[in-house]
Design a protein around this motif. Structure first.
Motif, PDB file in Angstrom:
ATOM      1  N   ILE A 150       2.174   4.421  -7.603  1.00  0.00           N
ATOM      2  CA  ILE A 150       1.959   4.818  -6.206  1.00  0.00           C
ATOM      3  C   ILE A 150       2.158   3.589  -5.321  1.00  0.00           C
ATOM      4  O   ILE A 150       1.322   2.693  -5.281  1.00  0.00           O
ATOM      5  CB  ILE A 150       0.529   5.370  -6.006  1.00  0.00           C
ATOM      6  N   THR A 153       4.697   5.842  -1.765  1.00  0.00           N
ATOM      7  CA  THR A 153       3.900   7.049  -1.489  1.00  0.00           C
ATOM      8  C   THR A 153       2.603   6.696  -0.780  1.00  0.00           C
ATOM      9  O   THR A 153       2.117   7.453   0.071  1.00  0.00           O
ATOM     10  CB  THR A 153       3.583   7.782  -2.805  1.00  0.00           C
ATOM     11  N   LEU A 186      -5.321   4.066  -2.125  1.00  0.00           N
ATOM     12  CA  LEU A 186      -4.309   4.641  -3.007  1.00  0.00           C
ATOM     13  C   LEU A 186      -3.754   3.592  -3.970  1.00  0.00           C
ATOM     14  O   LEU A 186      -3.530   3.880  -5.155  1.00  0.00           O
ATOM     15  CB  LEU A 186      -3.177   5.261  -2.185  1.00  0.00           C
ATOM     16  N   ALA A 190      -4.205   3.628  -8.007  1.00  0.00           N
ATOM     17  CA  ALA A 190      -3.056   3.533  -8.909  1.00  0.00           C
ATOM     18  C   ALA A 190      -3.293   2.471  -9.977  1.00  0.00           C
ATOM     19  O   ALA A 190      -2.939   2.649 -11.148  1.00  0.00           O
ATOM     20  CB  ALA A 190      -1.795   3.204  -8.114  1.00  0.00           C
ATOM     21  N   TRP A 195      -2.949   6.220 -11.456  1.00  0.00           N
ATOM     22  CA  TRP A 195      -2.309   7.304 -10.716  1.00  0.00           C
ATOM     23  C   TRP A 195      -0.803   7.062 -10.664  1.00  0.00           C
ATOM     24  O   TRP A 195      -0.345   5.955 -10.346  1.00  0.00           O
ATOM     25  CB  TRP A 195      -2.842   7.371  -9.275  1.00  0.00           C
ATOM     26  N   GLN A 196      -0.036   8.090 -10.959  1.00  0.00           N
ATOM     27  CA  GLN A 196       1.425   7.961 -10.997  1.00  0.00           C
ATOM     28  C   GLN A 196       2.077   9.248 -10.537  1.00  0.00           C
ATOM     29  O   GLN A 196       1.482  10.328 -10.628  1.00  0.00           O
ATOM     30  CB  GLN A 196       1.915   7.658 -12.423  1.00  0.00           C
ATOM     31  N   LEU A 197       3.300   9.132 -10.070  1.00  0.00           N
ATOM     32  CA  LEU A 197       4.113  10.305  -9.786  1.00  0.00           C
ATOM     33  C   LEU A 197       4.831  10.731 -11.069  1.00  0.00           C
ATOM     34  O   LEU A 197       5.075   9.897 -11.949  1.00  0.00           O
ATOM     35  CB  LEU A 197       5.142   9.985  -8.696  1.00  0.00           C
TER      36      LEU A 197
END
Length: 203
Positions: A150, A153, A186, A190, A195-197
């Protein structure tokens, strides 16, 4: 007052991004001039692209302060080289701070030039992240911008929260604070929680 506040934010963001760039250059064993150059590119790259898109004079050409602040960042890295180059958290701290502050300045400058909020969010993202893209390309690293981490984003998320705060009637300084804190949160999430896309997979 507003112009002074944005100038202070831009200077602090320049210092933070310059430290992150010079720190990475030190890990790659660049010479002093090479490390300073990476610091400058990291600090001014995104804002320069923003200003060119706005058809405005690049911000760093209007004051010697930004090159001097990068020099200060170089001295900081030299003085605390062992701590800064051995601790990955220091890179995250300086990079995340620079990211958050530069998104705020990118948003504000775009709005000052009369562009709608959606354009300001895109230019805020460019201001915050493209200096890091140029840095990573020059030191032969895969840019954070293109990883599933992230990063860009987070810039967009901060811009959207700024927009929501503005629609709710919040004062400008509060919108800026909410934007910056959203980006920092955020980025921390991450790092802390991974947290990842989703990845693009080959068909």
């Amino acid at each position: 007052m507003e112009a002074t506040l944005l100038f202070i934010i831009e200077v602090i963001g320049t210092l933070a991004f310059a430290v992150s760039g010079i720190r990475l250059a030190a890990r790659k064993r660049f010479d002093w001039f090479g490390a300073y150059t990476i610091g400058v590119v990291t600090a001014i790259g995104g804002g320069t692209i923003r200003d060119l898109l706005l058809n405005a004079p690049p911000f760093w050409m209007l004051s010697w302060m930004y090159l001097a602040v990068t020099g200060l960042a170089f001295i900081i890295v030299l003085a605390f080289k062992k701590v800064l180059t051995s601790d990955s958290r220091s890179l995250f701290m300086f990079d995340a701070l620079g990211l958050a502050l530069f998104v705020v300045t990118g948003l504000q400058k775009s709005l000052t030039y009369g562009y709608p909020m959606w354009v300001a969010i895109v230019l805020g993202m460019i201001t915050g992240s493209f200096g890091g893209v140029l840095r990573d390309v020059l030191i032969n690293e895969e840019p954070l911008f293109f990883r599933k981490d992230i990063y860009a984003t987070a810039c967009i998320g901060g811009g959207v929260m700024y927009w929501i705060a503005a629609l709710c009637g919040c004062e400008e300084w509060l919108c800026q604070l909410i934007c910056a804190l959203t980006i920092l949160l955020l980025r921390w999430g991450a790092l802390r929680f991974g947290w990842q896309l989703p990845e693009m997979k080959e068909m």
